[in-house]
Design an enzyme around this catalytic site. Structure first.
Site, short mmCIF file in Angstrom:
data_model
loop_
_atom_site.label_atom_id
_atom_site.label_comp_id
_atom_site.label_asym_id
_atom_site.label_seq_id
_atom_site.Cartn_x
_atom_site.Cartn_y
_atom_site.Cartn_z
N CYS A 381 21.80 23.72 -22.17
CA CYS A 381 21.30 25.08 -21.96
C CYS A 381 22.19 25.85 -20.98
CB CYS A 381 19.84 25.05 -21.54
SG CYS A 381 19.03 26.62 -21.81
N HIS A 508 17.46 21.84 -25.58
CA HIS A 508 17.23 20.73 -24.65
C HIS A 508 16.87 19.48 -25.45
CE1 HIS A 508 16.96 23.14 -20.90
NE2 HIS A 508 16.54 24.09 -21.71
N GLU A 510 16.65 16.64 -24.50
CA GLU A 510 15.85 15.73 -23.67
C GLU A 510 14.35 15.87 -23.92
OE1 GLU A 510 17.63 18.31 -22.56
OE2 GLU A 510 16.75 19.27 -20.78
N1 GLN Z 1 19.23 30.63 -17.27
C1 GLN Z 1 19.68 30.43 -18.61
C2 GLN Z 1 18.98 31.33 -19.60
O1 GLN Z 1 17.94 31.86 -19.30
C3 GLN Z 1 19.51 28.98 -19.03
C4 GLN Z 1 18.10 28.51 -19.07
C5 GLN Z 1 17.97 27.03 -19.09
O2 GLN Z 1 18.89 26.32 -18.73
N2 GLN Z 1 16.81 26.52 -19.48
O3 GLN Z 1 19.44 31.50 -20.69
#
Ligand code: GLN
Length: 532
Positions: A381, A508, A510
């Site tokens: 992410c 993600h 995970e």
């Molecule tokens: N801050 C980033 C976004 O909002 C990544 C978010 C995250 O890593 N869950 O896109």
């Protein structure tokens, strides 16, 4: 709903005893007897969901397939049970009061004084009954958060009391999880805190059927006798839950001490257990690794391991399946100077999800270091967004490239808000959330990893790789190997050739790794750290 069995799981003495793990373990035993189970969690806090809470305060926000943001316990449920859970299975005081007040305003209770009992308790009960009906489940496991006696959880305990009164005795069972401390000076396990919390429960009209004693060792025979006598439960229904190094051992320990049998006896369930042999083998692998790797996790919420619990658990799943000990090390990237030194000779690096400016430059440095020195790196992410930023700066020659989350005025916004996010102001539940499909490019590493052309993984973000920069990134060797199936142009996987493992996902992985079925992304990443 008729015939559904209910297991209520409450906690006493103090919080953090691992009620969620007890609940997940009971679910896993019942599954092994071919019963369908649904785990529910009741949380006393007034937030509608934990999505807006700081991970350092409350631990990780777990994201569900349906886009719900819930707390870590749902992660345990999914990792133990291997089933997808739903946002509606998380009852918070915030959700309950919000709908009671909405109903009051729209006149549903016209003429009545709206009260905690019966209106709020009815709201809880209806939601629980709806879950039982909609899911057509054999057993609902209702974990009541916090500790008995906390004001904010009272209303859920009261709803449980009413249900236990109304339902046939063999349809409900109450498992109370407490702490049994060891007092060194007298060399004894002390039962008084348990006795007090059971009394507190009694005063709310709830009698424990089973007591699970959390202790640093197994409960002694004398301890069990005492708890049985003073807390009014048969001795066989007092179960040890000793400290473990691996949480996946908990179901085996609880089963060994009879929790499986006492729960089914209490609920008058008759299916026999199929064994949990495979589970046992995986736990043995965890305990007897044949090799080891060091993995650095570079983030900013490193002061509380629970903020990255799904990543740590995904690594555990790899340990069990690859028979490999994984030593993880957290590196706070806030101090950039220190970052490279701290990385030391890590076999691989994970840049996890995150938000905001702090620590971002450090993560970018880590990404550069791993790219240039061919150290396996997995970005998740925010990790993807910062790896792309690094690539744009150092490979594409876009000196001040940045995410607009970090620098709104950057000349090269390689990562920018997703257009639909631009007008969103409210913070609760407004990100791009939940399970979405990714189409994977033929011939890519991602295709080898998943062995599929399309995968569904979970998202939680507002920013994306800016489509205006796709071409220049590609021209300099970044492979954009996964795109959103539904939305136009959202990059979901990036990778690079001629590197042992350079891959990042906007999703993600995970969140979908389970003990028995680990995430293929994590497995391949760890394999490359081992050098397989
Ligand atoms: N801050 C980033 C976004 O909002 C990544 C978010 C995250 O890593 N869950 O896109």
């Amino acid at each position: 709903m008729q015939g559904t069995k209910w297991v209520f799981i409450t906690g006493g003495v103090l919080s953090g005893l691992g009620k969620g793990l007890v609940s997940a373990s009971i679910g896993r035993f019942l599954q092994s007897r071919n019963y369908k189970v649904v785990p529910v969690k009741c949380d006393g806090y007034l937030n509608v969901d934990p999505g807006t809470m700081n991970p350092i305060e409350h631990g990780e926000v777990f994201v569900l397939e349906d886009g719900g943001e819930v707390d870590m316990d749902f992660g345990h449920y999914e990792r133990f049970l291997g089933t997808e859970t739903k946002f509606d299975w998380n009852l918070t005081s915030g959700k309950i009061f919000q709908s009671v007040i909405e109903k009051e305003r729209s006149g549903d209770y016209l003429g009545k004084t709206v009260q905690m009992i019966p209106h709020v308790t009815d709201e809880i009960r209806h939601r629980l009954e709806d879950i039982a009906d909609n899911e057509d489940t054999d057993v609902v496991l209702v974990e009541i958060g916090g500790t008995v006696g906390d004001l904010e959880n009272m209303i859920f305990l009261e709803a449980a009391r009413q249900m236990r009164l109304d339902l046939p005795e063999e349809n409900t069972c109450l498992v109370h999880v407490t702490l049994v401390p060891w007092l060194e000076s007298v060399g004894e396990q002390k039962t008084k805190p348990t006795q007090h919390s059971v009394k507190e429960l009694d005063s709310l009209g709830l009698e424990a059927d089973i007591i699970v004693g959390r202790a640093d060792m197994e409960l002694k025979k004398k301890t069990k006798e005492k708890i049985s006598l003073f807390c009014n439960v048969p001795e066989d229904n007092v179960v040890s839950n000793p400290d473990v190094e691996e949480v996946y051992k908990i179901p085996l320990n609880l089963k060994k001490d009879g929790l499986d049998r006492t729960v089914v006896d209490n609920l008058n369930l008759t299916n026999n257990a199929t064994d949990m042999e495979r589970w046992g083998e995986l736990v043995e692998n965890l305990e007897n690794p044949t090799r080891k790797v060091d993995i650095a996790i570079c983030g900013k919420y490193t002061s509380l391991e629970d903020s990255y619990v799904s990543i740590l658990e995904s690594l555990k799943h790899c340990s069990a399946h690859l028979e490999c000990r994984i030593n993880h090390r957290f590196i706070d990237t806030t101090d950039i100077e220190e970052t490279e030194k701290l990385l030391g000779d890590a076999d691989g690096v994970i840049i996890p999800g995150g938000f905001g400016r702090r620590g971002a430059e450090g993560k970018i440095e880590v990404a550069r270091h791993c790219r240039e020195n061919k150290i396996p790196i997995l970005g998740l992410c925010y990790g993807l967004q910062l790896m792309v930023t690094e690539f744009a700066r150092n490979k594409c020659g876009l000196g001040d490239a940045n995410s607009t989350e970090v620098d709104e005025d950057t000349e090269h916004p390689v990562v920018d808000l997703i257009p639909e996010q631009k007008d969103v102001e409210a913070k609760g539940g407004t990100m791009r959330l939940g399970g979405e499909s990714t189409e994977i490019e033929e011939g890519s590493m991602a295709k080898d990893i998943y062995n599929k052309n399309e995968v569904k993984e979970r998202f939680r973000h507002r920013y994306e790789v800016n489509p205006e920069y796709h071409d220049i990134l590609r021209e300099h060797g970044l492979r954009l190997s996964g795109f959103s199936k539904k939305e136009d142009n959202i990059v979901q996987i990036v990778e690079m050739d001629n590197h042992p493992f350079y891959l990042a996902t906007q999703f993600h992985p995970e969140f979908k790794s389970t003990f028995e079925d680990p995430s293929p992304v994590f497995i391949e990443f760890v394999k490359s750290c081992i050098g397989d």
